[in-house]
Write a protein that holds these residues in place. Structure first.
Motif, mmCIF file in Angstrom:
data_model
loop_
_atom_site.group_PDB
_atom_site.id
_atom_site.type_symbol
_atom_site.label_atom_id
_atom_site.label_comp_id
_atom_site.label_asym_id
_atom_site.label_seq_id
_atom_site.Cartn_x
_atom_site.Cartn_y
_atom_site.Cartn_z
ATOM 1 N N LYS A 1 43.624 44.390 40.369
ATOM 2 C CA LYS A 1 44.898 43.931 39.813
ATOM 3 C C LYS A 1 44.686 42.823 38.792
ATOM 4 O O LYS A 1 43.621 42.195 38.751
ATOM 5 C CB LYS A 1 45.792 43.377 40.930
ATOM 6 C CG LYS A 1 46.153 44.390 41.977
ATOM 7 C CD LYS A 1 47.051 43.753 43.005
ATOM 8 C CE LYS A 1 47.441 44.779 44.061
ATOM 9 N NZ LYS A 1 48.483 44.259 44.935
ATOM 10 N N GLU B 1 52.249 43.302 46.857
ATOM 11 C CA GLU B 1 53.050 44.527 46.885
ATOM 12 C C GLU B 1 52.955 45.335 45.601
ATOM 13 O O GLU B 1 53.232 46.531 45.595
ATOM 14 C CB GLU B 1 54.512 44.183 47.166
ATOM 15 C CG GLU B 1 54.750 43.637 48.552
ATOM 16 C CD GLU B 1 56.192 43.200 48.773
ATOM 17 O OE1 GLU B 1 57.059 43.518 47.933
ATOM 18 O OE2 GLU B 1 56.431 42.543 49.789
ATOM 19 N N SER B 2 52.555 44.708 44.518
ATOM 20 C CA SER B 2 52.473 45.362 43.213
ATOM 21 C C SER B 2 51.187 46.171 43.077
ATOM 22 O O SER B 2 50.124 45.734 43.520
ATOM 23 C CB SER B 2 52.527 44.293 42.114
ATOM 24 O OG SER B 2 52.203 44.845 40.867
ATOM 25 N N ASP B 3 51.279 47.320 42.451
ATOM 26 C CA ASP B 3 50.084 48.136 42.211
ATOM 27 C C ASP B 3 49.174 47.527 41.152
ATOM 28 O O ASP B 3 47.967 47.730 41.180
ATOM 29 C CB ASP B 3 50.482 49.544 41.762
ATOM 30 C CG ASP B 3 51.124 50.347 42.881
ATOM 31 O OD1 ASP B 3 50.869 50.047 44.068
ATOM 32 O OD2 ASP B 3 51.891 51.276 42.556
ATOM 33 N N THR B 4 49.758 46.783 40.214
ATOM 34 C CA THR B 4 49.000 46.260 39.076
ATOM 35 C C THR B 4 48.822 44.746 39.095
ATOM 36 O O THR B 4 48.013 44.217 38.341
ATOM 37 C CB THR B 4 49.699 46.627 37.753
ATOM 38 O OG1 THR B 4 50.986 45.983 37.729
ATOM 39 C CG2 THR B 4 49.851 48.128 37.599
ATOM 40 N N MET C 1 47.651 45.866 50.130
ATOM 41 C CA MET C 1 46.379 45.270 49.766
ATOM 42 C C MET C 1 46.492 43.746 49.798
ATOM 43 O O MET C 1 47.528 43.187 49.476
ATOM 44 C CB MET C 1 45.964 45.751 48.373
ATOM 45 C CG MET C 1 44.596 45.253 47.976
ATOM 46 S SD MET C 1 43.963 45.944 46.448
ATOM 47 C CE MET C 1 43.670 47.614 46.942
ATOM 48 N N THR D 1 46.202 39.923 48.822
ATOM 49 C CA THR D 1 46.138 39.007 47.689
ATOM 50 C C THR D 1 45.623 37.679 48.212
ATOM 51 O O THR D 1 46.053 37.195 49.258
ATOM 52 C CB THR D 1 47.512 38.834 47.026
ATOM 53 O OG1 THR D 1 47.831 40.038 46.312
ATOM 54 C CG2 THR D 1 47.535 37.665 46.047
#
Length: 124
Positions: free
Chosen positions: A67, A94-97, A1, A3
């Motif tokens: 996020k 890269e982070s889901d949250t 996703m 950013t």
């Protein structure tokens, strides 16, 4: 996703008026960040005129849909700071949250966090 790195291009560090410059500090910082992010698929950049963090110039926002989102400030425009922001944005992507352990933060951004915003609620 994706950013997004949103850079305030109107930020001016203290003493800006006394320097001979055709660009604001925010414009110079935006250029450095855009160069550091060039070619990155997961990170996009944009500029806005005023993030309303004048006491913390130079300001950026790190944002991703669904996020945690962050505002960072009190930077002096430099290659090191720009590269740290892009590295953090890549980890955010890269982070889901949107949350990353402190030990994984680039040194160049430590001490520059101003605010953290929860993700917007899903309208559905």
């Amino acid at each position: 996703m994706t950013t997004w790195i949103t850079t305030c291009d109107t930020c001016k560090l203290d003493g800006w008026e006394g320097r001979d410059t055709a660009k604001t500090d925010g414009e110079s910082f935006a250029e450095l960040i855009e160069t550091a992010a060039a070619g990155q698929v997961a990170v996009r950049t944009r500029r806005v005129s005023c993030l309303m963090g004048c006491k913390n110039a130079c300001n950026v926002a790190i944002q991703g849909k669904g996020k945690l989102n962050y505002t960072l400030g009190a930077f002096v425009p430099s290659h090191e700071a720009a590269e740290g922001i892009v590295a953090y944005a890549l980890a955010h992507a890269e982070s889901d949250t949107g949350r990353m352990p402190f030990r994984e933060w680039p040194q160049a951004i430590k001490g520059h966090f101003v605010t953290r915003h929860p993700p917007l609620p899903d309208d559905s």
